[in-house]
Design an enzyme around this catalytic site. Sequence first.
Site, PDB file in Angstrom:
ATOM      1  N   HIS A 123       0.893  -1.047   0.073  1.00  0.00           N
ATOM      2  CA  HIS A 123      -0.098   0.224  -0.022  1.00  0.00           C
ATOM      3  C   HIS A 123       0.860   1.107   0.095  1.00  0.00           C
ATOM      4  CE1 HIS A 123      -4.036  -2.119   1.629  1.00  0.00           C
ATOM      5  NE2 HIS A 123      -3.917  -1.698   0.344  1.00  0.00           N
ATOM      6  N   ASP A 160       1.218   4.046   1.103  1.00  0.00           N
ATOM      7  CA  ASP A 160       1.731   4.848   2.306  1.00  0.00           C
ATOM      8  C   ASP A 160       2.798   4.220   3.051  1.00  0.00           C
ATOM      9  OD1 ASP A 160      -0.599   3.081   2.939  1.00  0.00           O
ATOM     10  OD2 ASP A 160      -0.628   3.875   4.871  1.00  0.00           O
ATOM     11  N   HIS A 161       3.233   2.771   2.664  1.00  0.00           N
ATOM     12  CA  HIS A 161       4.307   2.307   3.307  1.00  0.00           C
ATOM     13  C   HIS A 161       5.356   2.317   2.534  1.00  0.00           C
ATOM     14  CE1 HIS A 161       1.956   0.707   6.704  1.00  0.00           C
ATOM     15  NE2 HIS A 161       0.875   0.974   6.040  1.00  0.00           N
ATOM     16  N   HIS A 200      -4.616  -8.525   6.436  1.00  0.00           N
ATOM     17  CA  HIS A 200      -4.778  -7.168   5.691  1.00  0.00           C
ATOM     18  C   HIS A 200      -5.528  -7.417   4.399  1.00  0.00           C
ATOM     19  CE1 HIS A 200      -4.495  -3.092   5.688  1.00  0.00           C
ATOM     20  NE2 HIS A 200      -3.659  -2.800   5.042  1.00  0.00           N
ATOM     21  N   HIS A 244       0.316   4.296  13.503  1.00  0.00           N
ATOM     22  CA  HIS A 244      -0.695   4.200  12.516  1.00  0.00           C
ATOM     23  C   HIS A 244      -2.139   4.855  12.561  1.00  0.00           C
ATOM     24  CE1 HIS A 244      -2.547   2.234   8.850  1.00  0.00           C
ATOM     25  NE2 HIS A 244      -1.540   2.230   8.590  1.00  0.00           N
TER      26      HIS A 244
END
Length: 306
Positions: A65, A67-68, A143, A271
């Site tokens: 993802h 944002d990682h 996830h 997070h």
Amino acid sequence: MTPFNVTILGSSSALPTSCRFSTSQVVRMNEKYLLIDCGEGTQMQLRRYKIRFSRIDHIFISHLHGDHFFGLPGLLSSFSLLGRERDLHIYAHSEIQDYLNCQMRYIKGDEDFKIIHHPLNFKRTDVILDNKKMRVESFPLRHRIPCCGFKISEQKKDPHLLKEMIEKYDIPIADRVKIKEGSDFITSKGDIIPNSRLTKPSSPPRSYAFCTDTMYEEKIIPNIENVNMLYHEATFADDMKDWAEKTYHTTSKQAAEIALKANVGKLAIGHFSARYKNPKILLDEAKSVFSESYLAEDGKVFKIEN
Ligand SMILES: [Zn+2]
């Protein structure tokens, strides 16, 4: 004692805020720095917190993802501009290779350092790095897309040789190694000095686990049991439990329940959803379940200690 700590570089979830960057952190063990996740702006945070880029040889990306891992192209470009020559190891989903191959075409000075890809296994626990000083394991989280948690542990240390005993019996260097491995010492007169008199046990190996992004998942407990510190995502407060489940994230209370059940030393939650301007509510909820809970804040350094 060997330095072993974690610096939080980013503690926000999907959307960065003015005081929280996307997920990233640096684990320092002695003079080695491991980067876990690399959200946008990671290299700026490394600069801000005075962490030397050149010491990073291993980068672990939990999942793909944005944002990682959107901080990787910028960081790799800077590595190149700084004249990096040492190999860089990236542990991530195999698809990251396509993404990086495309990015690297636009990074000046290609081929000045080599990137070595290590595809993660999202089905079972795996030892992904094992050397004299440390061991890193990956394990599946739950996830929306394949995602791994990581556990970083010190290797078991040799017992300490007592200085006064070395002097008293004038122990030669060759014998000292054997004593560290558990042997007794035989003096020139033939007296046997038991190992227990010559050594004192070293401190137990310390360990740290990183778990984000994931929904509440008790299956991870055996992987993180008894770690000295756990970083676990806590995207939402308890009143958003249903939403957390739908989006495959965790509430702060659930993160604390995992910490409690896994018997960890301390818990850092992070997070956070950008909706929490002040995440105190998340901390309070976590503390109501597990008192050794702390908030991850960008720039905060957590010591990993027994
Ligand atoms: Zn995610």
